[in-house]
Design a protein around this motif. Sequence first.
Motif, short mmCIF file in Angstrom:
data_model
loop_
_atom_site.label_atom_id
_atom_site.label_comp_id
_atom_site.label_asym_id
_atom_site.label_seq_id
_atom_site.Cartn_x
_atom_site.Cartn_y
_atom_site.Cartn_z
N LEU A 124 0.83 -1.21 0.00
CA LEU A 124 0.00 0.00 0.00
C LEU A 124 0.87 1.26 0.00
CD1 LEU A 124 -2.85 1.31 0.25
CD2 LEU A 124 -2.52 1.22 2.72
N LEU A 125 1.93 1.26 0.79
CA LEU A 125 2.81 2.43 0.83
C LEU A 125 3.57 2.61 -0.47
CD1 LEU A 125 4.10 2.25 4.50
CD2 LEU A 125 2.37 3.76 3.54
N ASP A 126 3.95 1.50 -1.11
CA ASP A 126 4.60 1.63 -2.43
C ASP A 126 3.67 2.33 -3.41
OD1 ASP A 126 6.91 0.34 -1.59
OD2 ASP A 126 6.25 -1.63 -2.32
N LYS A 127 2.40 1.97 -3.38
CA LYS A 127 1.43 2.60 -4.29
C LYS A 127 1.24 4.09 -3.96
CE LYS A 127 -0.92 0.83 -7.10
NZ LYS A 127 -0.76 0.63 -8.55
N MET A 128 1.30 4.43 -2.69
CA MET A 128 1.09 5.84 -2.31
C MET A 128 2.32 6.70 -2.55
SD MET A 128 -0.94 5.48 1.23
CE MET A 128 -2.67 5.08 1.25
N THR A 129 3.51 6.14 -2.39
CA THR A 129 4.72 6.92 -2.59
C THR A 129 5.22 6.86 -4.03
OG1 THR A 129 6.19 5.09 -1.99
CG2 THR A 129 5.48 6.56 -0.19
N GLY A 130 4.70 5.90 -4.80
CA GLY A 130 5.12 5.76 -6.19
C GLY A 130 6.43 5.02 -6.34
N GLY A 131 6.89 4.41 -5.26
CA GLY A 131 8.15 3.67 -5.31
C GLY A 131 7.93 2.18 -5.50
N ALA A 132 8.71 1.56 -6.34
CA ALA A 132 8.67 0.10 -6.55
C ALA A 132 7.26 -0.39 -6.88
CB ALA A 132 9.22 -0.61 -5.33
N VAL A 133 6.54 0.36 -7.67
CA VAL A 133 5.20 -0.05 -8.08
C VAL A 133 5.33 -1.05 -9.21
CG1 VAL A 133 3.00 0.73 -9.02
CG2 VAL A 133 4.21 2.14 -7.35
N CYS A 134 4.89 -2.28 -8.97
CA CYS A 134 5.05 -3.32 -10.00
C CYS A 134 3.86 -3.38 -10.95
CB CYS A 134 5.28 -4.68 -9.34
SG CYS A 134 3.91 -5.22 -8.33
N HIS A 135 2.78 -2.69 -10.64
CA HIS A 135 1.60 -2.72 -11.50
C HIS A 135 0.87 -1.39 -11.36
CE1 HIS A 135 -1.75 -4.40 -13.73
NE2 HIS A 135 -2.56 -3.88 -12.84
N GLY A 136 0.46 -0.83 -12.46
CA GLY A 136 -0.29 0.43 -12.41
C GLY A 136 0.59 1.61 -12.10
N ARG A 137 -0.02 2.62 -11.47
CA ARG A 137 0.69 3.86 -11.18
C ARG A 137 0.49 4.26 -9.73
NH1 ARG A 137 -1.98 6.93 -15.82
NH2 ARG A 137 -2.26 8.44 -14.16
N ARG A 138 1.15 5.36 -9.37
CA ARG A 138 1.03 5.92 -8.03
C ARG A 138 -0.42 6.27 -7.76
NH1 ARG A 138 4.88 10.70 -5.74
NH2 ARG A 138 4.04 10.72 -3.62
N MET A 139 -0.85 6.06 -6.53
CA MET A 139 -2.22 6.37 -6.12
C MET A 139 -2.22 7.57 -5.19
SD MET A 139 -4.30 4.24 -7.51
CE MET A 139 -3.58 3.48 -8.95
N PRO A 140 -3.30 8.32 -5.15
CA PRO A 140 -4.54 8.17 -5.91
C PRO A 140 -4.35 8.54 -7.38
CG PRO A 140 -4.69 10.10 -4.48
CD PRO A 140 -3.38 9.43 -4.18
N LEU A 141 -5.00 7.80 -8.22
CA LEU A 141 -4.78 7.89 -9.66
C LEU A 141 -5.23 9.22 -10.26
CD1 LEU A 141 -3.83 6.38 -12.17
CD2 LEU A 141 -6.11 5.41 -12.36
N PHE A 142 -6.40 9.73 -9.85
CA PHE A 142 -6.95 10.92 -10.50
C PHE A 142 -6.77 12.20 -9.69
CE2 PHE A 142 -9.51 7.31 -12.10
CZ PHE A 142 -9.14 7.39 -13.43
N ASP A 143 -6.01 12.14 -8.62
CA ASP A 143 -5.76 13.31 -7.78
C ASP A 143 -4.26 13.50 -7.60
OD1 ASP A 143 -8.45 14.01 -7.29
OD2 ASP A 143 -8.60 12.47 -5.75
N ASP A 144 -3.89 14.61 -6.97
CA ASP A 144 -2.49 14.84 -6.64
C ASP A 144 -2.02 13.77 -5.66
OD1 ASP A 144 -2.33 17.15 -8.18
OD2 ASP A 144 -2.97 18.44 -6.52
N PRO A 145 -0.72 13.47 -5.66
CA PRO A 145 -0.20 12.52 -4.68
C PRO A 145 -0.52 12.98 -3.25
CG PRO A 145 1.48 13.04 -6.32
CD PRO A 145 0.33 13.99 -6.55
#
Length: 191
Positions: free
Chosen positions: A150-171
Motif C-alpha cells: 500500500l505504501l509503495d502505491k502511495m509513494t510511487g516507489g517500486a510499483v510493480c503494476h499500475g501507477r502511483r495512487m490516488p490515480l486521479f488526484d495529486d499525490p
Amino acid sequence: TCGSLLCIELASDVKHCGTCGNACGEGMVCAEGTCLDPCEEGTTLCGTECVDLQTANLDCGACGHRCGAGSTCKDAVCECDPGVTASFKADVLPILEASCGGNDCHSGPEPISSLRLTAADAYEQLVSIGSDVCDGATRVVPGKPGSSYLLDKMTGGAVCHGRRMPLFDDPLPDAAIEKFVGWICAGALDD
C-alpha cells in the motif's frame, strides 16, 4: 539505429549515450543518456545518482523503493521512526474515504478496482491480505511499513503494476502518508 542495422539503447549505450556518436570516456557509464563516473564501492546507480541502498530513503534496499514519511531506511529496510503512531478509524480511514473512494475507484456500486476502501470493507481488504497483482505482495504488513505494498502505491516507489495512487488526484502529502506509516508501525490495528 545510429547507422547500423541494430537498435541502440541511447539511455545506456556507452558508445551512443543520449544521442548517436556521443561516446562516454574510458571507464565511464551511460545512465539515462548521461555519461557518468561509475559508482564507488558500496553504492548503486539508481537513475543518474549513486546511492547507498542501505540508507537511502528514496532507494531503500532497491532502486525506487521509497520509505514513506514516518519511516527511515536502515540496513536496506524501511523502519518505523520512534513515536510515529496513528489510528485506523481516526486518521487513516478519513484519508481513504476522501482520496481513494473518489471517482468510484475503490467505492460505489461499481468500483473500478476490486479493492474496496469503504468504511465497511477497507480494514479487511488491506491488513495481511495479498494484492491481486504483483505476485500477491501483501497490502499491509502490521509493524512493517517497508513490506507494505500500500505504501509503495502511495509513494510511487517500486510499483510493480499500475501507477502511483490516488490515480486521479495529486499525490498524498507527506503528512497523510505519515499517518499510514504510523498506523502500520503501531501494528495496523482496527481501532
